[in-house]
Structures are given as structure tokens and as C-alpha cells.
Design an enzyme around this catalytic site. Structure first.
Site, short mmCIF file in Angstrom:
data_model
loop_
_atom_site.label_atom_id
_atom_site.label_comp_id
_atom_site.label_asym_id
_atom_site.label_seq_id
_atom_site.Cartn_x
_atom_site.Cartn_y
_atom_site.Cartn_z
CG HIS A 1 -2.09 -0.88 1.18
ND1 HIS A 1 -2.90 -1.09 2.28
CD2 HIS A 1 -2.61 -1.65 0.20
CE1 HIS A 1 -3.85 -1.95 1.99
NE2 HIS A 1 -3.69 -2.31 0.72
CB VAL B 1 1.85 2.38 7.37
CG1 VAL B 1 2.76 3.60 7.52
CG2 VAL B 1 0.53 2.79 6.74
CG HIS B 2 -1.45 -0.48 5.49
ND1 HIS B 2 -2.40 0.25 4.79
CD2 HIS B 2 -1.46 0.00 6.74
CE1 HIS B 2 -2.95 1.14 5.60
NE2 HIS B 2 -2.38 1.02 6.79
N PRO B 3 2.47 -3.55 5.20
CG PRO B 3 4.66 -3.77 5.97
CD PRO B 3 3.35 -3.11 6.28
#
Lengths: 511, 172
Positions: free
Chosen positions: A282, A444-446
């Protein structure tokens, strides 16, 4: 005088230098996934040990000083990046994981994504009760007019004037005082998160939770997961002891980066070479609108409103960008603003009059978590052109929203900065696009590095979260998601961890 | 953190022939935790330009102690990051001929020439140089805007809780 209740978490440093422990289940990681799994499993009567690489911090440690909290709460002290340095990757480190520093966004997995995955037992209807239970646990509620700080309100005005689809977001907070320091940890303990709720609940149900313990390797016996070898870390991060946990099941909740790296380091069977691949992030970009009057965007509740005009999860929609307000404290903004020297300081003087908008892409790019020769984790990710084009849409429309909201000018932080003063100039963004190394990108969204699926050739774990090749090894974090999900993942991670925990318990005969 | 790709190592080897001429007062030298004297001098010179003020009254990078802060930050970083940052500073100092066709090293340039060189460096066609500069800039911004004396520059009011705040569910 009554004694203080025991802390729910103990440092692994209390253990002997060469320690061995036994449990039914060992959980690796204590963020949204790990903490939920630990609580659910302990509540079902299983003997649970949870290991956390980072430290145990509480609101009295969260002092709102940006530099100190970056070092305290974030992986690699906030300096993690993709291998090519194009994308800054912010992830939490410590008990509670990223739920300690996130902005509390709770947005369910879109139905269209679940339908695309077509997982057995994973339809929107089947997951709805689990989401509801999680939302009740965490006091999830929609934000309202009172929650809108000026940064969010300007955004709302812009979205509304343009007739774009938008609305309030839901958050997990209670008794929030609106200090505006969410991303540095809440000093007021208003986040209804893993740290505040799930970890103490897991401990109350009997789970033993150790901080400062880094899982090094998953052990196996006769083809089944049999435990975890771990290193106890000293305060300066050096090895201070060894811990061997023997367990009937191993549950991974160390995030899509940490869990995948652990699987790779463990050398587990992976006949189709799937582990670590399929990394989604993201990625996002941001831009700043300069207003005549004061915004003071760091104050109040962040990210309470969203624009979904350019986000459509229907297959082939071509609309994959989510736009929302964002803001940063001075260090964050100073790093993102273009240029240096006197010009940069002149931009910083606009701080109180700036509103920031971010655009995040529901990415198709598939990166990879890998290990270098020394066994250190690498995040390989090269943003594909279709995703870059989506981010360019996000920049253009974010700028349009800011102008509609009354911004005098919009600063687009390209390497050679662009200033937009009217709608007529928005096509300059189309010309410049949104390319890595030309504009700061943050993720911030792996997710998606140990994906669920029915086909072992295309996935790492089955539809319930158990490893295809190593029975007794389960995944309960964002690694599970077969694709990008296009929305903040925390509530889905909590919920899928809850779901997987039920299967783990069933497999151990205690469900 | 990999501040710089391994590809920079070759560039550093090509241009890092010059040594010597880097003076540092004994007190500062004794304080260094991660950087060598030369690296510190290069970093301090870069920080002075990256954080040059637009008008009188703003604290300088030296007053805030930016280079000392970055030295401490690096001391707590992993060895690979320290190594990469050292390479970056070496390239910054001695890359002038390759990057900007200048014969003098960075610390020997006058401020205007240093600014021009930093601009060339930050706009390089090589993404590793651009990202290296971004890392250097981010650390300088971290070292500068962490200090309450700099908050007047941007009108930031700072934390709402005092140091030593014991935590609680209402504002102090």
C-alpha cells in the site's frame, strides 16, 4: 496497601541464560495478530507462550517527543525502507506492534476482495460475526463532526464541494482527549488496541508473554512444527541469552515482514518457492495545501474522514487509490518537504497553515521479503507502472480536493518541487506522474507474504492459516492476505487471527 | 537499514583518495561515538547547509548540535547502517569531480558552491545518490527539529504532556 497487579508482560531477561520452556502453543509477535491469537488460545484453556522481539512500553513511556518515540516504537527506529530506498516502511516494534502507533483506522475487508479470494469459510457472510465480535472488543465506532480537526474538515469540505464520495472513518478509541499524538503512542491510553486490551487479557487467561525475545528459527520434528529457538536481547539489542520453546503448535504473528523472514530463516519446505513473495505494501504519497488561515493540523484526531471516489474494488475497475487526510509532526514534515537550506525553512514556516492529504494505492505490484547473505531481512519492491499511475491520480485528485477546500497553493514534493495554484495546472501532475525516487513514498501496511490459498503451488498456508507443508505451523497476521486489501489492515488482522486461533485450538483438541 | 546500496562502494573507492586536513577540537573528538573525525567534519559541513536559516533568529545546526545527535543516532544503529553512512559521507566529500566537475572537495568549497553541489547530488541521475541525500537530509531534520528551540521556526507547540508524565486518561 494492596499490591500492584503483576505486569502482563515480563522481559525475557528474567529467564536463565540458556532457558527451555514448554507450552501448547508458542506465538511469535504481539501485534494485532499475535495478541489476538494469544488471547483466544489462552481463553480456550491452552498453555500459551508469546514472544516479542521489542520491548514492553506503556502510556507512561509515550512522551510525545517525536525523535524519542521513533526510536522506541518503530522497527529500525523508523528508518526501515525497501532495498532500493524508494519507499519508507513504517512498522511497529514492541508489545502491541503497529497498533501502538497507528491512527486507529478500522475498515473491514471489502466484500469484493473476499469474494475474489473465494476461501472456504471466508465469505463476507461467514466473517461478519467475527468482525462484529472484534469491533465490540475494541470499541470500534464511526467518527463524527465533533472529531473533525481543521485538517480533516478542510479535506471534507473539498471532497464535498467536488461531489466526490466520502465519509467518516471508524476508529478504535475510548476517552480520546484529541491530543493529536496517536502515531507516537497514546499518552492517555485511549487506544483500544493490542497493548491495552488483548495482551493483558491474554495474560489474565494464563498466557506467558515475554518481551525482548527474538525468534530465530522455527523447529520441526517429523514434519510438524515443534517450537521456536529464540535469542533474548539485552537493552542495547545484543544477544543476552538463548531460549528454546517446545510446543505442539507455532503461531506466527510477527507481521508480513517478520513472519516471512522467520519462515525463510528456518529453511522450511517450500517446494514452490512461495514464502516471502507476493509482498504488498500500500505505498502512499502526500502533498500539502497552504491556506490563508491556521490549520494546526497536528492537533486533534487524525484521519477521521476519507474519500473513496477513486477506490472501487470491482474487478477491473481501474480505481485503486484511497485518499485521506494526513499530517506529521515537524520532523516528519521536514523530511518530506522538498529541498534544503533557506528554501526549506521558508516552507517549514508555513507549518501552521498547511493541510496534508495522502493517497495510498491498493497495489498490484508484488515484491518480496528475502534474506541477504548475513541472514538480514530485505524488502524488495519495485513499484509497477500501473500502481504508479494510480498514485498519480491520487496526487492530482488530492491537489484538486485541497484547492476546492480553499488552499491558495498546493506543494507537490517532487524532487524538483511543483506548486499548483489552480485547477488548470493539475495536468502538470499528470505529466510528472508518481515515480519512485522522484517523490517520497511511505508504506505502513505490509502484507501477503505467506498467503492463504487452496493451491499449495500458489500459496503458503491453507484457507485456515496452516502451513501447507509443515503441520502445526499457523499464520495469523497480514502475511495471510492473498492480495492487497486496499484498506487499513488492522481490523482484518485482528479478525483473521481470531479465526485462525479457533482452527489452532480445534487442531489441538480443545476447541 | 540499508542507507545506501552496495553499488556506491565502487564510486567511493574511485574518489576517496584524499585524506588529512580535518581538524576537530579535542572535546568534540572525545565525544564521538560512531563517526571518525573526517566523517564528523563532513557531516557538520553538510548539516550547516541543509539547515541554513532563511532569516536571522533561527538556531543554527551547530547550536542545536545536529552533527553530535546524528553521531549518537548512528552509534545506536546496526553496523551496516554505520558503514553505509560512512560511505555516503565519503562520497559526498570526494565526489565533487564526478558529480559536479569540481576539483575541490566538499568541505573546501564556499557555502554557495556547497549548496550548488548538494543540489546536484540530490538531483543526481543515480537514484542511489538521490536516496543517499534523502537519508542524510532526514537525519539532519531529525537532529534539528527534535530540539524545542527550533519549534518557533514552524510554530509548533510541542508535546501536551510534560516529561515524566505518569500516563493517564485525561490531559494534565
Amino acid at each position: 496497601m494492596s499490591a500492584a497487579p503483576p505486569a502482563p508482560v515480563q522481559s525475557g531477561r528474567i529467564l536463565p541464560a540458556q532457558a527451555g520452556l514448554r507450552a501448547d502453543v508458542v506465538v511469535v509477535g504481539t501485534g494485532a495478530g499475535g495478541a489476538m491469537a494469544a488471547r483466544e488460545l489462552a481463553r480456550r484453556g491452552l498453555d500459551v507462550i508469546a514472544l516479542e522481539e521489542g520491548g514492553y512500553r506503556t502510556p507512561r513511556d509515550f512522551n510525545q517527543r517525536e525523535d524519542e518515540m521513533l526510536a522506541l516504537l518503530f522497527a529500525e527506529r523508523g528508518a526501515r525502507a525497501t532495498a532500493d530506498l524508494a519507499i519508507h516502511v513504517l512498522q511497529g516494534r514492541g508489545v502491541g506492534g503497529s497498533t501502538v502507533h497507528n491512527t486507529n483506522l478500522c475498515k473491514r475487508m471489502p466484500d469484493a476482495i473476499l469474494e475474489q479470494w473465494a476461501l472456504e469459510g471466508g465469505s463476507p457472510r461467514e466473517l461478519a460475526p467475527l468482525y462484529q465480535a472484534t469491533e465490540r472488543d475494541l470499541d470500534v465506532a464511526p467518527m463524527d463532526w465533533q472529531a473533525l480537526n481543521p485538517n480533516n474538515d478542510r479535506f471534507r469540505v473539498g471532497v464535498s464541494k467536488l461531489g466526490y464520495r466520502g465519509g467518516f472513518l471508524a476508529h478504535n478509541r475510548r476517552n480520546c482527549v484529541g491530543s493529536g499524538f496517536c502515531e507516537l503512542g497514546c499518552s492517555f491510553n485511549a487506544k483500544q488496541n493490542a497493548l491495552k486490551l488483548l495482551v493483558p487479557q491474554a495474560a489474565a487467561a494464563g498466557a506467558r508473554i515475554f518481551s525482548d525475545v527474538r525468534a530465530e528459527r522455527i523447529t520441526t520434528a517429523a514434519g510438524r512444527a515443534s517450537g521456536v529457538e529464540a535469542t533474548v536481547l539485552s537493552p542495547d539489542g545484543r544477544p543476552a541469552g538463548r531460549l528454546q520453546v517446545t510446543a505442539r503448535a507455532v503461531v506466527l504473528g510477527a507481521s508480513a515482514t517478520g513472519s516471512a523472514a522467520l519462515v525463510l530463516r528456518s529453511g522450511l519446505p517450500d517446494p514452490h518457492q512461495r514464502a516471502g513473495r507476493n509482498l504488498h505494501l500500500h505505498p502512499g504519497v502526500a502533498l500539502a495545501g497552504v491556506f490563508d488561515d491556521e490549520i494546526t493540523g497536528w492537533k486533534g484526531i487524525p484521519q477521521s474522514y476519507e474519500c473513496t471516489e477513486f477506490l472501487d474494488f470491482s474487478p477491473g475497475s481501474g480505481r485503486r487509490v484511497w485518499i485521506l487526510p494526513a499530517f506529521a509532526h515537524p520532523i516528519g514534515l521536514a523530511s518530506a518537504l522538498p529541498g534544503f537550506g533557506a528554501d526549506h525553512m521558508r516552507s517549514m514556516r508555513l507549518y501552521r497553515r498547511i493541510a496534508v492529504v495522502a493517497a495510498m494505492v491498493h497495489d498490484e505490484t508484488a515484491g518480496r521479503v528475502s534474506l541477504d547473505d548475513a541472514g538480514r531481512m530485505r524488502l524488495e519492491y519495485r513499484l509497477g507502472e500501473p500502481d504508479a499511475a494510480q498514485l498519480a491520480v491520487g496526487l492530482r485528485e488530492g491537489a484538486r480536493i485541497l484547492l476546492a477546500a480553499g488552499a491558495r497553493r498546493v506543494l507537490v514534493p517532487y524532487l524538483r518541487p511543483l506548486e499548483i495554484t489552480s485547477e488548470a495546472k493539475l495536468d502538470q501532475i499528470d505529466e510528472r506522474g508518481a515515480h519512485p525516487h522522484d517523490i517520497p513514498m511511505t508504506a505502513v501496511h505490509p502484507m501477503s507474504t505467506l498467503p492463504m490459498g487452496h493451491d499449495p503451488a500458489a500459496s503458503v498456508v491453507d484457507a485456515r492459516g496452516q502451513h501447507h507443508q509443515v503441520r502445526g505451523l499457523w499464520v495469523c497476521d497480514g502475511s495471510l492476505f492473498p492480495t492487497s486489501i486496499g484498506v487499513p489492515p488492522q481490523i482484518s488482522i485482528y479478525t483473521f487471527a481470531r479465526r485462525s486461533a479457533g482452527f489452532v485450538a480445534d487442531s489441538l483438541g480443545t476447541g | 537499514m540499508a542507507l545506501l546500496g552496495a553499488g556506491l562502494a565502487t564510486g567511493v573507492a574511485l574518489v576517496s583518495g584524499q585524506l588529512g586536513g580535518y581538524a576537530l577540537d579535542p572535546a568534540t573528538r572525545r565525544r564521538l561515538r560512531a563517526l571518525g573525525v573526517k566523517e564528523y567534519v563532513v557531516l557538520r559541513a553538510a548539516a550547516r547547509r541543509i539547515l541554513a536559516a532563511d532569516q536571522p533568529g533561527a538556531p543554527s545546526a551547530d547550536e542545536v548540535g545536529v552533527a553530535d545527535y546524528v553521531d549518537g543516532w548512528l552509534a545506536d544503529a546496526d553496523p551496516a547502517t554505520r558503514r553505509d553512512f560512512g560511505r555516503l559521507l565519503g562520497l559526498l566529500e570526494h565526489g565533487t569531480p564526478l558529480i559536479a566537475f569540481r576539483r575541490r572537495r566538499f568541505t573546501d568549497l564556499d557555502p554557495a558552491a556547497q549548496d550548488a553541489y548538494l543540489r546536484d547530488f540530490s538531483h543526481s541521475r543515480l537514484s542511489a545518490l538521490r536516496e543517499g541525500f534523502a537519508a542524510l537530509k532526514s537525519l539532519c531534520m531529525l537532529g534539528y527539529y527534535r530540539d524545542p528551540r527550533t519549534w518557533a521556526v514552524c510554530g509548533y507547540e510541542g508535546p501536551t504532556v510534560p516529561r515524566g508524565w505518569a500516563g493517564g486518561e485525561s490531559a494534565p
